[in-house]
Design a protein around this motif. Structure first.
Motif, PDB file in Angstrom:
ATOM      1  N   ILE A 118     -25.147  31.181 -12.308  1.00 20.77           N
ATOM      2  CA  ILE A 118     -25.642  30.486 -11.112  1.00 20.77           C
ATOM      3  C   ILE A 118     -25.485  28.977 -11.274  1.00 20.77           C
ATOM      4  CG2 ILE A 118     -27.704  29.997  -9.756  1.00 20.77           C
ATOM      5  CD1 ILE A 118     -28.616  32.867 -10.336  1.00 20.77           C
ATOM      6  N   GLN A 119     -25.821  28.466 -12.471  1.00 18.72           N
ATOM      7  CA  GLN A 119     -25.705  27.041 -12.720  1.00 18.72           C
ATOM      8  C   GLN A 119     -24.246  26.589 -12.684  1.00 18.72           C
ATOM      9  OE1 GLN A 119     -28.074  24.748 -12.930  1.00 18.72           O
ATOM     10  NE2 GLN A 119     -26.465  23.199 -13.128  1.00 18.72           N
ATOM     11  N   THR A 120     -23.342  27.439 -13.174  1.00 22.61           N
ATOM     12  CA  THR A 120     -21.914  27.114 -13.131  1.00 22.61           C
ATOM     13  C   THR A 120     -21.430  26.991 -11.694  1.00 22.61           C
ATOM     14  OG1 THR A 120     -21.549  28.253 -15.235  1.00 22.61           O
ATOM     15  CG2 THR A 120     -19.616  27.835 -13.869  1.00 22.61           C
ATOM     16  N   ASP A 121     -21.904  27.893 -10.828  1.00 31.57           N
ATOM     17  CA  ASP A 121     -21.531  27.816  -9.414  1.00 31.57           C
ATOM     18  C   ASP A 121     -22.019  26.511  -8.782  1.00 31.57           C
ATOM     19  OD1 ASP A 121     -20.290  30.248  -9.516  1.00 31.57           O
ATOM     20  OD2 ASP A 121     -22.008  31.387  -8.775  1.00 31.57           O
ATOM     21  N   ARG A 122     -23.182  26.031  -9.234  1.00 31.46           N
ATOM     22  CA  ARG A 122     -23.761  24.822  -8.645  1.00 31.46           C
ATOM     23  C   ARG A 122     -23.111  23.549  -9.190  1.00 31.46           C
ATOM     24  NH1 ARG A 122     -30.187  26.406  -9.237  1.00 31.46           N
ATOM     25  NH2 ARG A 122     -30.265  27.993  -7.577  1.00 31.46           N
ATOM     26  N   GLY A 123     -22.982  23.474 -10.511  1.00 34.06           N
ATOM     27  CA  GLY A 123     -22.558  22.213 -11.124  1.00 34.06           C
ATOM     28  C   GLY A 123     -21.217  22.243 -11.814  1.00 34.06           C
ATOM     29  N   GLY A 124     -20.528  23.398 -11.770  1.00 39.16           N
ATOM     30  CA  GLY A 124     -19.235  23.484 -12.434  1.00 39.16           C
ATOM     31  C   GLY A 124     -19.388  23.826 -13.911  1.00 39.16           C
ATOM     32  N   PRO A 125     -18.284  24.261 -14.549  1.00 40.80           N
ATOM     33  CA  PRO A 125     -18.361  24.693 -15.952  1.00 40.80           C
ATOM     34  C   PRO A 125     -18.631  23.558 -16.929  1.00 40.80           C
ATOM     35  CG  PRO A 125     -16.086  24.654 -15.199  1.00 40.80           C
ATOM     36  CD  PRO A 125     -16.940  24.401 -13.996  1.00 40.80           C
ATOM     37  N   PHE A 126     -18.314  22.325 -16.552  1.00 39.23           N
ATOM     38  CA  PHE A 126     -18.495  21.198 -17.461  1.00 39.23           C
ATOM     39  C   PHE A 126     -19.725  20.359 -17.120  1.00 39.23           C
ATOM     40  CE2 PHE A 126     -13.920  22.096 -17.766  1.00 39.23           C
ATOM     41  CZ  PHE A 126     -13.846  22.348 -19.122  1.00 39.23           C
ATOM     42  N   GLY A 127     -20.743  21.013 -16.563  1.00 35.32           N
ATOM     43  CA  GLY A 127     -21.994  20.317 -16.296  1.00 35.32           C
ATOM     44  C   GLY A 127     -22.877  20.303 -17.535  1.00 35.32           C
TER      45      GLY A 127
END
Length: 208
Positions: A118-127
């Motif tokens: 879910i976090q990857t969808d929001r902020g991208g893989p390099f967040g």
């Protein structure tokens, strides 16, 4: 919500539904792996192969084998009938503790994976948050599996001690899931790589 996140959530639901049912099975059986019908059993180790009788009829379990092939049943179980079982609550609790800790570790891990997705969808893989969550998840799996193995081995030892005088399964029966532990360290490594990627991304955005 993407398709992968949906299937992880579905897996969590099915796991939470099915596992409790397997812990207490039907027909008066404690339905944890290795139990016999109507008995509570603990794994007391494996017999040396040279001491195990190799002749017997196992056709119902594995089918008919060639005449020159031996079947070696090396698992040693200590079992007690559930009918008339003394200290039932203690023994049931110990039996559950030989399985539940590892299940709990993996269940929390699945929840963590879903949160990472879910976090990857929001902020991208390099967040930064994605990297932090993945690193913490790897350390959770690493420490959790080691702790779960110690707890389960101790519980099995205590359970055997309630059925066999002066005997326990002992620390020699420690069986750490080495592949999963190494995989957990790999997840930590990936999290740190993503952290460096997030820093580089910040640097690039700062120079634009």
């Amino acid at each position: 919500m993407n398709l992968l996140t949906f299937f992880v959530g579905l897996g969590l639901f099915l796991t939470a539904l099915i596992v409790p049912l397997t812990l207490i099975g039907g027909s008066g059986t404690v339905g944890i792996e290795g139990d016999r019908d109507g008995q509570l059993c603990a794994h007391a180790g494996d017999l040396p192969v040279e001491d195990v009788p190799t002749k017997g009829d196992y056709s119902e379990q594995i089918g008919e084998v060639e005449s020159r092939v031996d079947v070696v049943p090396i698992e040693l179980l200590v079992c007690e009938p559930l009918k008339g079982l003394d200290h039932k609550a203690v023994k049931y609790s110990l039996k559950a503790m030989t399985e539940v800790p590892t299940f709990a570790v993996y269940l929390v891990f699945l929840f963590g994976i879903r949160r990472v997705m879910i976090q990857t969808d929001r902020g991208g893989p390099f967040g930064h948050e994605t990297a932090r969550l993945l690193t913490r998840l790897g350390w959770w799996l690493f420490g959790g599996l080691i702790a779960a193995t110690l707890i389960e081995t101790t519980a099995e030892s205590l359970l055997i001690g309630t059925m066999v005088k002066g005997q326990t399964s002992g620390w020699a029966e420690l069986d750490f899931p080495a592949v999963m532990i190494l995989g957990a360290l790999g997840i930590v490594g990936v999290g740190r790589v993503l952290k460096q990627g997030a820093r580089l991304q910040d640097d690039v955005e700062g120079t634009v």
